[in-house]
Design a protein around this motif. Sequence first.
Motif, PDB file in Angstrom:
ATOM      1  N   UNK A  19       0.837  -1.204   0.000  1.00 35.17           N
ATOM      2  CA  UNK A  19       0.000   0.000   0.000  1.00 35.17           C
ATOM      3  C   UNK A  19       0.867   1.248   0.000  1.00 35.17           C
ATOM      4  N   UNK A  20       0.777   2.038  -1.064  1.00 32.10           N
ATOM      5  CA  UNK A  20       1.566   3.265  -1.152  1.00 32.10           C
ATOM      6  C   UNK A  20       1.104   4.302  -0.134  1.00 32.10           C
ATOM      7  N   UNK A  26       9.126  10.674   2.795  1.00 33.14           N
ATOM      8  CA  UNK A  26      10.472  10.441   2.273  1.00 33.14           C
ATOM      9  C   UNK A  26      10.584   9.072   1.608  1.00 33.14           C
ATOM     10  N   UNK A  27       9.887   8.074   2.134  1.00 40.64           N
ATOM     11  CA  UNK A  27       9.916   6.749   1.511  1.00 40.64           C
ATOM     12  C   UNK A  27       9.117   6.738   0.206  1.00 40.64           C
ATOM     13  N   UNK A  28       8.032   7.493   0.163  1.00 39.59           N
ATOM     14  CA  UNK A  28       7.225   7.583  -1.054  1.00 39.59           C
ATOM     15  C   UNK A  28       8.049   8.177  -2.193  1.00 39.59           C
ATOM     16  N   UNK A  29       8.788   9.246  -1.899  1.00 36.02           N
ATOM     17  CA  UNK A  29       9.623   9.875  -2.923  1.00 36.02           C
ATOM     18  C   UNK A  29      10.766   8.951  -3.323  1.00 36.02           C
ATOM     19  N   UNK A  32       9.494   6.253  -5.592  1.00 35.89           N
ATOM     20  CA  UNK A  32       9.269   6.749  -6.949  1.00 35.89           C
ATOM     21  C   UNK A  32      10.586   6.846  -7.718  1.00 35.89           C
ATOM     22  N   UNK A  33      11.617   7.386  -7.076  1.00 37.17           N
ATOM     23  CA  UNK A  33      12.926   7.497  -7.734  1.00 37.17           C
ATOM     24  C   UNK A  33      13.461   6.118  -8.120  1.00 37.17           C
ATOM     25  N   UNK A  37      14.260   4.525 -11.870  1.00 40.43           N
ATOM     26  CA  UNK A  37      15.551   3.961 -12.279  1.00 40.43           C
ATOM     27  C   UNK A  37      15.388   2.549 -12.828  1.00 40.43           C
ATOM     28  N   UNK A  38      14.585   1.749 -12.152  1.00 41.99           N
ATOM     29  CA  UNK A  38      14.342   0.381 -12.612  1.00 41.99           C
ATOM     30  C   UNK A  38      13.702   0.387 -13.994  1.00 41.99           C
TER      31      UNK A  38
END
Length: 416
Positions: A19-20, A26-29, A32-33, A37-38
Motif C-alpha cells: 500500500x503506497x 520520504x519513503x514515497x519519494x 518513486x525514484x 531507475x528500474x
Amino acid sequence: MVEALAQAEEVIAVCADTAAWALPEHELIAALDTAHRVEQRLAAVKLDLIRELDGRGIARAHGASSTTVWLRERLHLTVTAARRLVDLAVTLDTGNPAVRQALLDATITVEQARVIADAAATVSTTAGTEIADKAIGVLVDWAGQFDPTLLRRMATRILDHVAPEVADATAEAALRAEEARAVRDRHVTISSQSDGRLRLSGVLDVEAAALLRAALDPLTAPSGPDDTRTAGQRRHDGLADVCRLALRTSDLPEHGGDPTQIVITTDYDALTRQLRAGTLDTGLQLTPGAVRRLACDAAIIPAVLNSAGQPLDVGRQRRLITGPLRRALVLRDRGCAFPSCDRPPRWCDAHHIQHWADGGSTSIANAVLLCAHHHRLLHHSDWTVRLTNDGHPEFVPPAWLDPQQLPRRNHYHRRT
C-alpha cells in the motif's frame, strides 16, 4: 536472463501489492525514484532484446513483414511506438555505447537517450567521432537538469560548447540532419474506433504540411453567419471534401485492377425504401440515409448471395481477378486474410489458391485476398491456405513453426 527477469517480475508484483498510502513522505519519494531507475534499466534490457531479435530476422521467420509489425502484434503496441523502439535499439547498438550505458545506469531516460543519440549521429557526421564522444558526455550531464524537449533544443547548438571552432561550419549540416529526421519521423496513424469512426494522428513534414494547408484552407472557412461548426469540425468536413474531390478524378491509382472506390452492400429493397443500413467493405455499417446519399453518385452493381450471406461464384473465367469477382472477394475476406494482418482490401492482391498455371480456376472458391507481403510469403514458403466448409480461408503454418500445424484464421477484420 529469463530466470532473472522472472525474479524481478515477482519482486515488482510484491511492490505492487504494498500500500503506497502507508508510506511516509520520504519513503514515497524514494520509492518513486527507485521505480523510475528500474524502468530505465529495464528499457535498456528491452532494447538489447529487440536489437537481437531484429538482427536474427526472427520477425520475418514468423511471417511478419518487419520487426516493427511483429512487435506491434506481440506486445500490442501502436506501429509508431514499435518503430521507435526498433530505431532506438539499432541506433544504440551500432554507435552509441556510452548512451546505452547511461540508460543502463538510469542517469538518462529513454526519450533523452533518443535525443542524445540523434545529436551524436549529427556531430559524428560533421565533426568526427572524438567530438561526438565529447558531445555525448555533455548531453548526458545536461540530461540530469533538462527534459527531452529542452535537451533537444540545446543539442542543436552542442558544438558551441564542445567544438566552437567548427560550430558555424556545421550549422548547415545540422539543419540538413533535422530535415532528414523530419522525413524519417513523418507518419499518419488511422485508428478504428468501435462505432466506425476513425481517430487520426501523425506528424507531417514541411512539404506535406504545406500541401495539406493549401488544400484545406479554402474548404474550412465558415460557410456563412449561421455556420455553427467549430474550427475542428470545419477542418474535418474540409478533409472529407478533399477525399471526395480526389475520388471524382481519374488520376488516382487503381487497386487490384479496379478504380478507387467505396464498396457498400445493401438489399435493393432496403436501398429504395430506406429500410436497413448498408455495410462497408470494412464490415462497418452506414445508416440508410448515408447509403442513399452515396448511391446518388455511385454505380449500383447487383450480386447474388446464398442463404448464409456468402457471395456466390460470379463465374468469370479470366486470368485476373477483377470486377465483380474481386468485389465478391472483398465482401468475403474484408482485407488480407493472413492471420493477424490488418491490411484493408485496397492494399491487397487476389491470390489463386491453386495456381492458374496448375489448372486453378479464377473463381471465388479458388481465391483469397492477401497483402503484398503475405502474397509473397505464400508463394515462397511452406505456409498453405485453403477454404473451409463455411467458405472462409484458413492458413496452415509450416511444421518448423508449429509442429501440430494447427490452422489459423484472421479474426482482425471480423471484430465488428
